[in-house]
Design an enzyme around this catalytic site. Structure first.
Site, PDB file in Angstrom:
ATOM      1  CB  SER A  99      -0.972  -0.045   1.189  1.00 37.44           C
ATOM      2  OG  SER A  99      -1.981   0.919   1.056  1.00 37.44           O
ATOM      3  CG  ASP A 196      -7.315  -2.845  -2.592  1.00 40.27           C
ATOM      4  OD1 ASP A 196      -7.909  -2.010  -1.884  1.00 40.27           O
ATOM      5  OD2 ASP A 196      -6.081  -3.021  -2.552  1.00 40.27           O
ATOM      6  CG  HIS A 226      -5.928  -2.404   0.927  1.00 38.22           C
ATOM      7  ND1 HIS A 226      -5.276  -1.959  -0.201  1.00 38.22           N
ATOM      8  CD2 HIS A 226      -5.322  -1.779   1.977  1.00 38.22           C
ATOM      9  CE1 HIS A 226      -4.334  -1.096   0.139  1.00 38.22           C
ATOM     10  NE2 HIS A 226      -4.341  -0.972   1.456  1.00 38.22           N
TER      11      HIS A 226
END
Length: 246
Positions: A99, A196, A226
């Site tokens: 991320s 996600d 995610h």
């Protein structure tokens, strides 16, 4: 058990590492996450089993490191990553960025390519302060941010809201990677789940299109979210690291 690095900037950064052969693997966590997360811990065990050097750490304001999260910025966390890599690793490293950690990894690759053996990103979120937060704010939120210096957003991962500061947004604009050439002269494996809800899959496609290099691949995993932390996803991360190392 965590150890601590005192950085030149006066931060106390918590880290865990294991010795082994190189190139080592460095895990770069996400926004408001820490090194005790599923992916970081699983990969550390995976590296130990293979006698592969491994490093994970908490950015300032995260986990056991010093500092206040709300006072931090992309530039601060990039500096933390650069300091731990310089102080605690030898030679080129495989950066595994999750991320926000994917954004940090891209910034490191741009700033110190000689220390990067390869890149594995997981739901990479380059420029998310701009193309995520700022772009998603309504006029009232933008006004509050600029006037009060902060705005609060609900979090799917905690009872506490995300506090987004004006400094985070403005500093983020100084560290964008999607608005200028991005050369990645080493193996790159990008992983992205189609389910996600935090980082849209089209961000991964745009990053693939934007970056230049001889060995860049994107894998889309249907139904992965995610967290990307199911046993199948963890095995895919490990296989991607092996692919880069090969």
């Amino acid at each position: 058990m965590s150890e601590y690095l005192e950085t030149p900037g006066g931060r106390r950064i918590a880290f865990q590492r294991s010795n082994g052969r190189g190139p080592g693997v460095v895990f770069l966590g996400g926004f408001k996450s820490d090194m005790t997360g599923t992916k970081a811990a699983w990969l550390h065990d995976w590296a130990r089993e293979r006698n592969r050097a491994f490093l994970r750490f908490d950015y300032s304001g995260h986990g056991d490191s010093s500092g206040c999260f709300e006072e931090g910025s992309i530039g601060d966390w990039l500096g933390d990553a650069r300091d731990v890599i310089h102080a605690l690793t030898d030679g080129p490293q495989v950066l595994v960025g999750s991320s926000m950690g994917g954004w940090i990894a891209l910034l490191l690759a741009r700033a110190m390519p000689q220390r990067v053996a390869g890149l594995v990103t997981i739901a990479a979120a380059p420029d998310f302060t701009q193309q995520g937060f700022w772009a998603g704010f309504n006029d009232a939120q933008r006004d509050t941010l600029m006037r009060a210096g902060r705005v609060e957003l609900p979090s799917d991962y905690s009872d506490q809201p995300y506090v987004i500061t004006r400094r985070l947004i403005e500093d983020g604009r100084d560290h964008l990677v999607m608005n200028q050439p991005l050369r990645l002269p080493f193996p790159v494996r990008m992983l992205q789940g189609t389910a996600d809800e935090d980082v849209p899959a089209d961000w991964a496609v745009r990053l693939l299109d934007h970056a230049t290099g001889d060995d860049i691949r994107l894998t889309l995993v249907k139904g992965a979210d995610h967290r990307f932390s199911t046993p199948e996803c963890l095995q895919l991360i490990a296989a991607s690291i092996d692919d880069v190392l090969a």
